[in-house]
Design an enzyme around this catalytic site. Structure first.
Site, PDB file in Angstrom:
ATOM      1  CG  HIS A  37     117.107 -44.557  40.774  1.00 30.08           C
ATOM      2  ND1 HIS A  37     116.043 -44.150  40.012  1.00 30.08           N
ATOM      3  CD2 HIS A  37     117.945 -45.185  39.916  1.00 30.08           C
ATOM      4  CE1 HIS A  37     116.220 -44.502  38.756  1.00 30.08           C
ATOM      5  NE2 HIS A  37     117.381 -45.135  38.662  1.00 30.08           N
TER       6      HIS A  37
ATOM      7  CG  ASP B 122     121.714 -51.874  38.412  1.00 29.30           C
ATOM      8  OD1 ASP B 122     122.206 -52.096  37.287  1.00 29.30           O
ATOM      9  OD2 ASP B 122     121.427 -50.732  38.807  1.00 29.30           O
TER      10      ASP B 122
END
Length: 259
Positions: free
Chosen positions: A136, A65
């Site tokens: 997450h 990410d």
């Protein structure tokens, strides 16, 4: 899913050992690199093993990410973090480590291009992961589609508060948006290795390993993966109902069987 409960230092050695075993068998392997606190000890161990002869020269790597909008020279831009923590400490070839472009003029196009680049590389062989206190993985926040691919996400207040420690304690300085590999993208990796330590991660680890598969706890999708390894210390394992069983199965594991 294999669950290993051990001291934090041992967890890093186990994860680094899995990477080393892969690279020695397939020097051209594709690695998945995570940021955050969880993988730092793994990167230290890999850097140490590199000094002892482990080569990354033929390997490639993809980041999970990236924040949107951080300046190219910002120390918390994940490309810079990965360069500092691992890429510059081993012998990756120039351009071998790629990440999503959080400064792209066309962010959806950048996400599609990143997804294609992973596919063109043949997919990720071993993906290192951490887990957030809300469950997450990468930046797939609660409510994320279990079929998601690389895309733009809005970060939750909880994630921004958790990450404020990297921004001098200021949650307002943490970006509100990111680009992240999706859950389906992560699940396409051939081996998932997740590390978690500390009591703050205990509920997320409990849900990951023993809870129902749910978008409310995105990491639970790992229960459906054919080769997922969860490495946790005693504090992170404190909510696991079957902790004694996990300890027993790891203690009784044959010597020839790796992670």
């Amino acid at each position: 899913m294999e669950v290993v409960i051990a001291p934090a230092g041992e967890l890093a050695r186990l994860a680094a050992g899995a990477v080393e075993e892969l690279l020695r068998a397939r020097p051209e392997a594709v690695l998945g690199l995570a940021t955050g606190s969880s993988p730092l000890a793994v990167y230290d161990e890999l850097a140490r093993r590199h000094k002892e002869g482990l080569s990354f020269a033929r390997a490639r790597a993809f980041m999970l990410d990236e924040y949107v909008g951080l300046p190219a020279d910002h120390p918390e831009r994940y490309r810079n973090v990965i360069k500092k923590e691992i890429a510059s400490r081993v012998d990756f070839a120039p351009g071998a480590v790629q990440g999503p472009d959080g400064l792209a003029a066309d962010l959806p196009a950048a996400c599609a291009a990143y997804e294609a680049a992973i596919a063109d590389a043949g997919g990720v062989d071993l993906q290192i992961l951490g887990i957030g206190t809300d469950g997450h993985i990468a930046f797939n926040e609660p409510g994320s589609s279990l079929a998601s691919r690389t895309r733009i996400k809005t970060l939750t207040r909880q994630t921004r508060e958790d990450n404020a420690r990297f921004f001098g304690g200021s949650v307002d300085d943490v970006p509100r948006h990111c680009l992240t590999q999706g859950l389906a993208t992560i699940m396409s990796a051939r081996h998932l290795v997740l590390l978690a330590s500390g009591r703050a991660k205990a509920e997320a680890v409990h849900q990951l390993v023993e809870g129902p598969v749910s978008a409310m706890w995105p990491a639970t999708i790992m229960q459906l993966h054919p080769h997922a390894t969860v490495l946790v210390d005693d504090a992170a394992a404190s909510r696991l109902q079957l902790a004694d069983y996990y300890r027993q199965t790891y203690a009784d594991k044959p010597d020839w069987q790796g992670l």
